[in-house]
Scaffold this motif. Sequence first.
Motif, mmCIF file in Angstrom:
data_model
loop_
_atom_site.group_PDB
_atom_site.id
_atom_site.type_symbol
_atom_site.label_atom_id
_atom_site.label_comp_id
_atom_site.label_asym_id
_atom_site.label_seq_id
_atom_site.Cartn_x
_atom_site.Cartn_y
_atom_site.Cartn_z
ATOM 1 N N ASP A 112 4.565 11.657 -11.810
ATOM 2 C CA ASP A 112 4.198 11.922 -13.228
ATOM 3 C C ASP A 112 3.997 10.562 -13.750
ATOM 4 O O ASP A 112 4.771 9.692 -13.533
ATOM 5 N N GLU A 113 3.576 10.430 -15.083
ATOM 6 C CA GLU A 113 3.525 8.983 -15.908
ATOM 7 C C GLU A 113 4.872 8.636 -16.140
ATOM 8 O O GLU A 113 5.069 7.349 -16.190
ATOM 9 N N THR B 112 8.879 1.911 -12.192
ATOM 10 C CA THR B 112 8.279 0.666 -12.148
ATOM 11 C C THR B 112 8.905 -0.218 -13.185
ATOM 12 O O THR B 112 9.114 -1.467 -12.511
ATOM 13 N N LEU C 67 3.682 5.727 -5.710
ATOM 14 C CA LEU C 67 3.613 5.646 -6.994
ATOM 15 C C LEU C 67 2.714 6.643 -7.524
ATOM 16 O O LEU C 67 3.023 7.460 -8.607
ATOM 17 N N THR C 68 1.640 6.995 -7.043
ATOM 18 C CA THR C 68 0.794 7.829 -7.572
ATOM 19 C C THR C 68 1.212 9.240 -7.412
ATOM 20 O O THR C 68 0.555 10.117 -8.037
ATOM 21 N N GLU C 69 2.088 9.472 -6.544
ATOM 22 C CA GLU C 69 2.559 10.937 -6.572
ATOM 23 C C GLU C 69 3.614 11.265 -7.728
ATOM 24 O O GLU C 69 3.976 12.525 -7.842
ATOM 25 N N LYS D 265 6.654 7.665 -13.373
ATOM 26 C CA LYS D 265 6.213 6.407 -12.808
ATOM 27 C C LYS D 265 6.617 5.352 -13.668
ATOM 28 O O LYS D 265 6.984 3.869 -13.087
ATOM 29 N N ALA E 214 2.286 1.646 -3.464
ATOM 30 C CA ALA E 214 1.196 2.249 -4.550
ATOM 31 C C ALA E 214 0.994 3.580 -4.360
ATOM 32 O O ALA E 214 0.719 4.333 -5.122
ATOM 33 N N SER E 215 0.832 4.115 -3.034
ATOM 34 C CA SER E 215 0.640 5.363 -2.691
ATOM 35 C C SER E 215 1.722 6.271 -3.216
ATOM 36 O O SER E 215 1.477 7.361 -3.813
ATOM 37 N N GLN F 202 0.800 -1.372 -0.089
ATOM 38 C CA GLN F 202 -0.004 0.104 0.111
ATOM 39 C C GLN F 202 1.028 1.278 0.029
ATOM 40 O O GLN F 202 0.560 2.266 -0.717
#
Length: 286
Positions: free
Chosen positions: A234-235, A242, A230-232, A238, A227-228, A224
């Motif tokens: 930009d594409e 990843t 990674l949401t911060e 990320k 994942a949190s 969690q």
Amino acid sequence: MPQSLPVAIDLSTGDNLTTYMRAVNAAPILSAERERELALRYHNEGDLEAARELVMSHLRYVVKVARGFMGYGLPLTDLIQEGSIGLMKAVKRFDPGRDVRLVSFAVHWIRAEIYDYVLRNWRMVKVATTKAQRKLFFNLRKSRARLGWMNNEEVSQLAKDLDVETKTVREMESRLSSTDVAFDAMVDQDDDERYLAPSQHLGDSRYDPEVVVSGNEQTSERSQQLASALTELDERSKDIVTRRWLSDDKPTLHKLADEYGVSAERIRQIEKRAMEKMKKVISIQV
């Protein structure tokens, strides 16, 4: 990487060891920029001369680590040779795209190789570690071949001949009679032999409900947090993080650079900033 990368010096004698030490200490310490340049040449072009320079400049650290294992009674030359193998393995696996100096990465490989060597020779080390013990060891082996276990008179005579105490002879005889036991039982051992392995006397906590639940909770919490974090991003950041850190098929910096139409250095900078941002997000959550 070929095994011939380190300095080609025979370490079998003290004089050659001294020569080796001088050569190792004379090798220049690389700057971060030069180290990265050499690592990229080897990583991307297979340049063995670059790899050789990386190995040569870090052999002094092999010697330093090897000295820390001298208390086991093993020759320093052997420890250095084993550590050098670990260094070569580290150079082969070193990723110049990550913001880590080679020495920080290599020291773990150096220690691992020396640890393995010490464990392989542990039986020899624990039986006889001093010159006097080795002399007693060989005399006992000859005596035991003829007599089996010695009686008190034979122990006293051997102790007198070698100028040691009788308890020393008894202790060495006991060491010679003992056998090493593997921690885990061998697959082909029957039940009468398997119980000798220490692992057979340890409780199996893998299926303990408390251990299982605690492990699952920790894994879920880490997932969690990741994942949190990674949401911060930009594409682009990320995608780079990843694929570089969470994928089984990790692309090189140059491959990603070609895909995004930028330099490999730019990809490295993006990756570094993304990782720093993720660390801050996770630290706040913790």
